[in-house]
Design a protein around this motif. Structure first.
Motif, PDB file in Angstrom:
ATOM      1  N   ILE A 344       0.836  -1.204   0.000  1.00  0.00           N
ATOM      2  CA  ILE A 344       0.000   0.000   0.000  1.00  0.00           C
ATOM      3  C   ILE A 344       0.870   1.252   0.000  1.00  0.00           C
ATOM      4  O   ILE A 344       0.591   2.226  -0.713  1.00  0.00           O
ATOM      5  N   LEU A 347       2.066   1.847  -3.495  1.00  0.00           N
ATOM      6  CA  LEU A 347       1.016   2.304  -4.399  1.00  0.00           C
ATOM      7  C   LEU A 347       0.598   3.734  -4.093  1.00  0.00           C
ATOM      8  O   LEU A 347       0.170   4.478  -4.990  1.00  0.00           O
ATOM      9  N   LYS A 348       0.719   4.131  -2.835  1.00  0.00           N
ATOM     10  CA  LYS A 348       0.433   5.531  -2.479  1.00  0.00           C
ATOM     11  C   LYS A 348       1.381   6.464  -3.220  1.00  0.00           C
ATOM     12  O   LYS A 348       0.975   7.552  -3.674  1.00  0.00           O
ATOM     13  N   LYS A 352      -2.208   6.220  -5.994  1.00  0.00           N
ATOM     14  CA  LYS A 352      -3.423   5.513  -5.594  1.00  0.00           C
ATOM     15  C   LYS A 352      -3.771   5.887  -4.157  1.00  0.00           C
ATOM     16  O   LYS A 352      -2.882   6.054  -3.321  1.00  0.00           O
ATOM     17  N   ARG A 354      -7.023   4.683  -2.409  1.00  0.00           N
ATOM     18  CA  ARG A 354      -8.079   3.937  -1.709  1.00  0.00           C
ATOM     19  C   ARG A 354      -7.853   2.440  -1.908  1.00  0.00           C
ATOM     20  O   ARG A 354      -7.701   1.967  -3.038  1.00  0.00           O
ATOM     21  N   PHE A 355      -7.867   1.698  -0.821  1.00  0.00           N
ATOM     22  CA  PHE A 355      -7.494   0.288  -0.872  1.00  0.00           C
ATOM     23  C   PHE A 355      -8.467  -0.565  -0.059  1.00  0.00           C
ATOM     24  O   PHE A 355      -9.037  -0.110   0.929  1.00  0.00           O
ATOM     25  N   VAL A 391      -8.347   2.900   3.587  1.00  0.00           N
ATOM     26  CA  VAL A 391      -8.120   1.460   3.724  1.00  0.00           C
ATOM     27  C   VAL A 391      -9.364   0.853   4.361  1.00  0.00           C
ATOM     28  O   VAL A 391      -9.706   1.190   5.488  1.00  0.00           O
ATOM     29  N   VAL A 421     -12.563   1.369  -4.412  1.00  0.00           N
ATOM     30  CA  VAL A 421     -11.140   1.262  -4.093  1.00  0.00           C
ATOM     31  C   VAL A 421     -10.338   1.098  -5.384  1.00  0.00           C
ATOM     32  O   VAL A 421     -10.851   0.645  -6.411  1.00  0.00           O
ATOM     33  N   ASP A 422      -9.068   1.483  -5.329  1.00  0.00           N
ATOM     34  CA  ASP A 422      -8.183   1.327  -6.485  1.00  0.00           C
ATOM     35  C   ASP A 422      -7.638  -0.087  -6.574  1.00  0.00           C
ATOM     36  O   ASP A 422      -7.317  -0.572  -7.656  1.00  0.00           O
ATOM     37  N   CYS A 423      -7.504  -0.741  -5.426  1.00  0.00           N
ATOM     38  CA  CYS A 423      -6.871  -2.063  -5.393  1.00  0.00           C
ATOM     39  C   CYS A 423      -7.456  -2.868  -4.237  1.00  0.00           C
ATOM     40  O   CYS A 423      -7.707  -2.327  -3.157  1.00  0.00           O
ATOM     41  N   PHE A 425      -6.619  -6.192  -1.955  1.00  0.00           N
ATOM     42  CA  PHE A 425      -5.663  -7.222  -1.559  1.00  0.00           C
ATOM     43  C   PHE A 425      -6.415  -8.378  -0.899  1.00  0.00           C
ATOM     44  O   PHE A 425      -7.327  -8.157  -0.103  1.00  0.00           O
TER      45      PHE A 425
END
Length: 458
Positions: A344, A347-348, A352, A354-355, A391, A421-423, A425
């Motif tokens: 994360i 990616l920030k 990005k 929002r996760f 998150v 969210v962008d991703c 996990f």
């Protein structure tokens, strides 16, 4: 970090039903046009005002355990009315969204080629991806099989796991249209245990073809709201029976092969199947063997195309079995969760913001306390470096209980996708028992996989 509330599962049932009626022509005024294209026929798109009806599964019961030709007992007039209405829609050649114990299905008369085309059109499903046929009795099964014979290899499997989340491949008869099998010599059939599914097939008095009731490629629906989000306006009716109890699709077994093969893992596990007489040497496709020709011309769904993918990127963090995988080294979280937090941070830096995390690994300390996070009203979270990042965690359940993870997987993917969210996990789990089916679905959804380094798991 924010956590969604959980919804209790709907209880599933136990048994099913009827005789075979030939296909009828559609009499509904909507969505009956057929348009030719590239040498094949496909149902033309038509807008519907989709009806959503709710049924309590507890209003349908079976007093007999006989599977030859069971009859449902319906205790509420509303339940009977909804089933009659849905059955008429199906007899008229249209499609209906319905709950099953696995996921919500999009049903049509399995003997009607035009009705089957409407499934493909509503889902935007590839034309070479076969459909599973659902029956409500052994009598109905025999009536649609070649020579009306159930192969001996399946007798003990049927006795042990039907009704339930188990699909079997049978020699196809001429009653089954090409659209159902995509030209294959076999047809995939299951006897579902969900009382609404069983009763609807019984009342309709026809076998029903029913893939998952979602837009093709998206996570399978486990709530009626998922079906409405994907297919409202494309189909005439959806029956709401609550959350599906298994949460992932059925296990598919080809007992006509030598040795027998599990072509798709599901609710009935590899460990369970190999305990059944005649299945001791069963193999799992992609684990024990591969078949490139079968993958190009699949005999069952889920073999050829990418599935279960939300709009957000899905990243799988692999499970590694180790006693210390959830421990912390100083103030730094280790294992899958720690690896996700590191990713994360990377990616920030790429912009990005929002996760989502689908959690399966937990310690006695809550995840938010482990990383000293603060949750804000807008759902964002400030990590220790002071930067604000969204998150959202969705608890799938303990990884040691794969049946719980399976029930929540698709709901979790859809929930996090709805949060924009962008991703996403996903903490992977062991492939034992139902974990094999869970990881099969996650790998099909993921665009990227992260394997933990040994130092990260100790």
């Amino acid at each position: 970090m924010t956590h969604p509330s959980t919804t209790p599962s709907t209880p599933s049932a136990t048994s099913t039903h009827n005789t075979l009626i030939p296909a009828t022509n559609s009499t509904l005024p909507a969505a009956t046009d057929i348009a030719a294209g590239n040498g094949s026929t496909a149902a033309a798109a038509t807008a519907f005002k989709t009806i959503l009806e709710t049924i309590d599964p507890a209003t349908i019961s079976y007093t007999s355990t006989d599977l030859e030709d069971p009859v449902p007992e319906i205790s509420l007039p509303h339940t009977r009315h909804v089933l009659d209405h849905a059955a008429q829609i199906l007899r008229d050649g249209q499609v209906v969204g319905m709950p099953t114990e696995t996921v919500y299905g999009l049903a049509s008369n399995a003997l009607d080629s035009v009705a089957a085309q409407r499934i493909f059109k509503a889902k935007n499903r590839p034309q070479d991806n076969p459909l599973i046929v659902h029956v409500s009795s052994l009598k109905m099964l025999r009536s649609m099989l070649k020579d009306n014979i159930i192969p001996d290899v399946y007798v003990d499997l049927i006795r042990t796991y039907w009704p339930g989340p188990l699909t079997l491949l049978f020699p196809r008869s001429n009653l089954i249209p090409n659209e159902i099998t995509c030209g294959q010599a076999t047809v995939a059939v299951r006897f579902p245990s969900h009382p609404i599914t069983r009763a609807l097939i019984s009342v309709c008095d026809r076998p029903l073809a029913a893939p998952s009731a979602n837009s093709s490629g998206k996570p399978s629906p486990t709530l009626a709201s998922h079906v409405m989000n994907d297919l409202a306006g494309k189909i005439p009716m959806v029956i709401d029976g609550g959350q599906c109890s298994f949460g992932i699709e059925s296990t598919v077994v080809d007992g006509l092969r030598v040795p027998p093969a599990i072509l798709r893992p599901g609710g009935i596990t590899f460990e369970q199947i190999r305990q059944v007489k005649g299945m001791e040497k069963v193999q799992v496709y992609k684990k024990h063997f591969t078949d490139a020709a079968m993958e190009q011309a699949p005999t069952t769904p889920g073999m050829k195309y990418r599935h279960y993918s939300p709009e957000a990127e899905v990243v799988l963090v692999e499970y590694i079995k180790t006693e210390g995988s959830l421990a912390s080294k100083g103030s730094e979280p280790m294992g899958q969760y720690g690896r996700i937090l590191k990713e994360i941070e990377k990616l920030k830096q790429e912009g990005k913001k929002r996760f989502g995390i689908l959690r399966t690994s937990f310690t006695t300390t809550t995840p938010s306390a482990t990383v000293a996070a603060t949750t804000h009203q807008n759902g964002s979270t400030t990590l220790q470096d002071g930067q604000e990042v969204g998150v959202i965690e969705f608890p799938l359940g303990q990884g040691s209980k794969p049946e719980d993870v399976a029930r929540e997987l698709f709901r979790g993917l859809r929930y996090l996708d709805d949060q924009k969210v962008d991703c996403i996990f996903v903490e992977g789990i062991s492939e034992e028992d139902e974990g094999l089916a869970v990881m099969n679905r996650v790998r099909k959804a993921a665009s990227r996989t992260i394997s933990l380094e040994p130092t990260e798991s100790l």
